[in-house]
Design an enzyme around this catalytic site. Structure first.
Site, short mmCIF file in Angstrom:
data_model
loop_
_atom_site.label_atom_id
_atom_site.label_comp_id
_atom_site.label_asym_id
_atom_site.label_seq_id
_atom_site.Cartn_x
_atom_site.Cartn_y
_atom_site.Cartn_z
N ARG A 174 0.84 -1.20 0.00
CA ARG A 174 0.00 0.00 0.00
C ARG A 174 0.88 1.25 0.00
O ARG A 174 0.59 2.22 -0.72
CB ARG A 174 -0.93 0.01 1.22
CG ARG A 174 -2.03 -1.03 1.17
CD ARG A 174 -2.95 -0.92 2.37
NE ARG A 174 -3.76 0.30 2.34
CZ ARG A 174 -4.48 0.74 3.36
NH1 ARG A 174 -4.49 0.07 4.50
NH2 ARG A 174 -5.20 1.85 3.25
N CYS A 226 -0.98 6.33 9.14
CA CYS A 226 -1.36 5.10 8.45
C CYS A 226 -2.45 5.47 7.45
O CYS A 226 -2.37 6.52 6.82
CB CYS A 226 -1.81 4.04 9.44
SG CYS A 226 -3.17 4.57 10.52
#
Length: 269
Positions: A174, A226
């Site tokens: 990611r 995050c």
């Protein structure tokens, strides 16, 4: 910042206030149901989305709640500054660290996380279905604003106006922009390095390791993020437990950043 995680052997269970922060991002009723099925004696339940996020905000998927909201939550739970607060979740999860960070941000001086979570705690204390309703308190909170990095601070770091290391807690794929299951744009905040928080998991606990120590030095100014500010919390907590002092949490995280700014892909070492 002092010791964040404690084993059940280190906790004086008869003189603490337990906060149950169990949650499941795929099953939002899990935590409340687990609490009702059994919890530490005298524990109160705190919910990731209802209590520790502002889900009406558009600044990310689990946006930073206002100080007014957090004050109300902590008062309704009957918490006091002098309490020895012990937070737990299901173990090796981001939810107790999220609650720990919010309580620490609000200035509560004595907050720790049970390393190993409810599973470890239940080996020492008998869980109960009895729910204690505490009288609401009145709090004059001592906000620790230096622990929080809003979007404008992160932008200043990206633009080179402020010196700090951005540390992305998501999975490497990611971060590199190869996949993105949740947000509309793949990649990471420009200049950020990557350390997948899942690398901290060791047999139901969260622990620092040599890879993390090699990634960032203790004298660095570090801003962790995050996807939505949830899984960055265990990375923040482990760094604090290791004695890193100049760390901040970008609560809006990547899902907030992409509402205003561009991203980059690839890897920064």
């Amino acid at each position: 910042m002092g010791k964040v995680f404690k084993t059940v052997e280190e906790i004086q269970v008869d003189s603490v206030r337990f906060v149950d922060a169990r949650y499941d991002l795929q099953n939002k009723q899990f935590g409340k149901q687990a609490f009702e099925a059994g919890h530490a004696p005298g524990a109160v339940y705190i919910d990731l989305e209802q209590d520790l996020s502002d889900m009406e905000s558009e600044n990310g998927r689990h946006p930073m709640p206002s100080k007014e909201k957090l004050t109300s939550v902590f008062q309704e739970l009957g918490l006091r500054y002098e309490d020895q607060i012990v937070v737990y979740d299901q173990g090796a999860s981001p939810f107790a660290p999220r609650a720990w960070w919010m309580l620490t941000y609000a200035g509560f001086p004595n907050v720790v996380i049970v390393n190993g979570g409810a599973t470890a705690l239940e080996e020492k204390v008998t869980f109960t279905k009895d729910i204690v309703k505490y009288a609401p308190t009145t709090l004059d909170l001592n906000w620790q604003d230096h622990l929080y990095a809003p979007r404008e601070v992160v932008k200043a770091i990206v633009d080179g106006e402020q010196s700090a290391t951005l540390l992305d807690a998501r999975a490497a794929a990611r971060y590199r922009g190869e996949v993105e299951p949740l947000d509309k744009v793949a990649g990471h905040i420009p200049t950020a390095k990557n350390f997948d928080w899942e690398q901290l998991k060791v047999e139901g606990t969260l622990q620092a390791n040599d890879a993390l120590r090699a990634k960032v030095a203790q004298d660095e100014h570090i801003v962790v993020y995050c996807g939505s500010g949830v899984t960055a919390s265990p990375l923040y907590a482990v760094l604090a437990d290791e004695g890193y002092e100049n760390i901040q949490l970008y609560t809006g995280s990547y899902s907030d950043w992409i509402t205003a700014y561009d991203v980059e892909t690839g890897t920064n070492e």
